[in-house]
Design an enzyme around this catalytic site. Sequence first.
Site, PDB file in Angstrom:
ATOM      1  N   LYS A  21       0.855  -1.189   0.000  1.00 53.50           N
ATOM      2  CA  LYS A  21       0.000   0.000   0.000  1.00 53.50           C
ATOM      3  C   LYS A  21       0.890   1.237   0.000  1.00 53.50           C
ATOM      4  CE  LYS A  21      -4.244   1.166   2.516  1.00 53.50           C
ATOM      5  NZ  LYS A  21      -4.865   1.034   3.850  1.00 53.50           N
TER       6      LYS A  21
HETATM    7  C1  E4P Z   1      -8.285   2.120   4.022  1.00 56.14           C
HETATM    8  O1  E4P Z   1      -7.467   1.384   3.530  1.00 56.14           O
HETATM    9  C2  E4P Z   1      -8.055   2.894   5.239  1.00 56.14           C
HETATM   10  O2  E4P Z   1      -7.330   2.055   6.124  1.00 56.14           O
HETATM   11  C3  E4P Z   1      -9.323   3.273   5.966  1.00 56.14           C
HETATM   12  O3  E4P Z   1     -10.473   2.853   5.291  1.00 56.14           O
HETATM   13  C4  E4P Z   1      -9.341   4.681   6.463  1.00 56.14           C
HETATM   14  O4  E4P Z   1     -10.551   4.896   7.133  1.00 56.14           O
HETATM   15  P1  E4P Z   1     -10.786   6.074   8.192  1.00 56.14           P
HETATM   16  O5  E4P Z   1     -11.118   7.313   7.439  1.00 56.14           O
HETATM   17  O6  E4P Z   1     -11.942   5.585   9.012  1.00 56.14           O
HETATM   18  O7  E4P Z   1      -9.523   6.193   8.985  1.00 56.14           O
END
Ligand code: E4P
Length: 221
Positions: A83
Amino acid sequence: MKIFLDTANLKSIRKFNDMGLLDGITTNPSLMFKEGGNPKDAMEEITKVIKGDVSLEVVSTEYSGMMEEGKRLRQYGDNVVVKVPMTPDGLKACKSFSSEGIPVNVTLIFSANQALLAAKAGAKYVSPFIGRLDDIGQDGMKLIHEIKDIFSNYNFGTQILVASVRHPVHVVDAAKIGADVVTLPPAVLDKMLLHPLTKIGLDNFLTDWDKLKSVNPDIKI
Ligand code: E4P
């Protein structure tokens, strides 16, 4: 639509995986911090428990560091998706990893143009954060519509991974649009399982069964 769990919490991962609901996992440094302990242990366990794609995020902000970290992360398993953030260096790393056959999830996507560029750079997944857009008064789901249209127009193989999901209505809307994946906090998946009429119905069935048993004590299913 595939369902990923957005967590580094092993108890939740095992719980939903045992129900056969999980196609993969997404994590990020904040989710690792939330669990505490050594993230290496979590990454090792998660990649063992889950057969599908597990996104593990780099923390370097420049290209060579991302490449080194991504290669180290891939040692946890063949199911690791690297990622990277939606930055110029992130896209360069995305291009290099993809050329080597290493799948990439480009994260922190907040516009259709960012998604388009990540797809051009060879991303397996783009992660538009819809909840964070809703939080600032924009329509997160509109972004999913736009990305879906663009990817369909040009037959991009890149999958739309709907991220920053806040509630079950987001999931239904993403499914209606035809998003490829939603990644869900455990609390959202818990809410999707439940309906008050299911509970009331089951309570009634069991009460009636008890009544039947009180006149026929030997009956069994
Ligand atoms: C996605 O890969 C992220 O880890 C996640 O969905 C971020 O979500 P949040 O806005 O609740 O932190």
